[in-house]
Design an enzyme around this catalytic site. Sequence first.
Site, PDB file in Angstrom:
ATOM      1  N   GLY A  15       0.827  -1.198   0.000  1.00  0.00           N
ATOM      2  CA  GLY A  15       0.000   0.000   0.000  1.00  0.00           C
ATOM      3  C   GLY A  15       0.856   1.239   0.000  1.00  0.00           C
TER       4      GLY A  15
ATOM      5  N   CYS B 173       6.841  -0.452   6.889  1.00  0.00           N
ATOM      6  CA  CYS B 173       6.348   0.722   6.170  1.00  0.00           C
ATOM      7  C   CYS B 173       7.423   1.239   5.224  1.00  0.00           C
ATOM      8  CB  CYS B 173       5.977   1.806   7.181  1.00  0.00           C
ATOM      9  SG  CYS B 173       5.364   3.319   6.417  1.00  0.00           S
ATOM     10  N   LEU B 174       7.018   1.567   4.012  1.00  0.00           N
ATOM     11  CA  LEU B 174       7.951   2.112   3.032  1.00  0.00           C
ATOM     12  C   LEU B 174       8.627   3.377   3.545  1.00  0.00           C
ATOM     13  CD1 LEU B 174       5.707   1.707  -0.132  1.00  0.00           C
ATOM     14  CD2 LEU B 174       7.798   0.420   0.340  1.00  0.00           C
TER      15      LEU B 174
ATOM     16  N   HIS C  61      -3.499   0.550   8.054  1.00  0.00           N
ATOM     17  CA  HIS C  61      -2.165   1.171   7.984  1.00  0.00           C
ATOM     18  C   HIS C  61      -2.197   2.419   7.091  1.00  0.00           C
ATOM     19  CE1 HIS C  61       2.401   0.695   7.679  1.00  0.00           C
ATOM     20  NE2 HIS C  61       2.138   1.514   6.674  1.00  0.00           N
ATOM     21  N   GLU C  62      -2.855   2.290   5.948  1.00  0.00           N
ATOM     22  CA  GLU C  62      -2.876   3.413   4.995  1.00  0.00           C
ATOM     23  C   GLU C  62      -3.758   4.552   5.499  1.00  0.00           C
ATOM     24  OE1 GLU C  62      -0.579   3.279   2.946  1.00  0.00           O
ATOM     25  OE2 GLU C  62      -0.203   1.144   3.163  1.00  0.00           O
TER      26      GLU C  62
HETATM   27 ZN    ZN Z   1       3.273   2.931   5.634  1.00  0.00          ZN
END
Ligand code: ZN
Length: 190
Positions: free
Chosen positions: A46, A89-90, A131-132
């Site tokens: 995401g 997380c990115l 999360h998003e």
């Molecule tokens: Zn994230």
Amino acid sequence: MTILEIRIVGDPVLRTPAEDVSRFGPELARLVQDMTETMDAVSGVGLAAPQVGVGLRVFTYRVGDQYGHVVNPVLEVGGADEDEALEGCLSVPGLGYRLPRPGWARVSGADMTGAPLVIEAEGVLARCLQHETDHLDGRLYIDRLRGADKKEALRRIRDSGYDDVASEIRGSRATAVGSSFGGGTFGAAR
Ligand code: ZN
């Protein structure tokens, strides 16, 4: 289409609640397309607009064969049991922690044309939706950690070397560890 730069923890945009989208048109469509391409390029599960420096309530997701985007999502959560799984997380590259979350989630919102849309999910997708949506409220999953995990995460992020680690991972997403969960990753690609 364009691969966008993913903002890393410490960037104020990640801590700023995003605004509702009020204009549906080509600009929004381009944002959704670029976000989808960026998410896919790093094998993310995401991606929320603040992660690419855009303060609008939009996210994209891809969990297995379920993929799409949501504009102005409103989240509901539930389920009999909390689900605990590894999350990353990115925008917090190189880290991953087990985190309990409600096992069921539903978001109601719109697609890029403004047509109403509802996504209901369990498991990895339910986690992704939560999360998003957190990102759109200026919140990161590490905020939800407790005890020793939270201390360690904050210590690692504050460490003087973290920026170097983060930029190294950004440069070579392929070898990052600890940010995958379930069938995919919110964090860097494997
Ligand atoms: Zn994230």
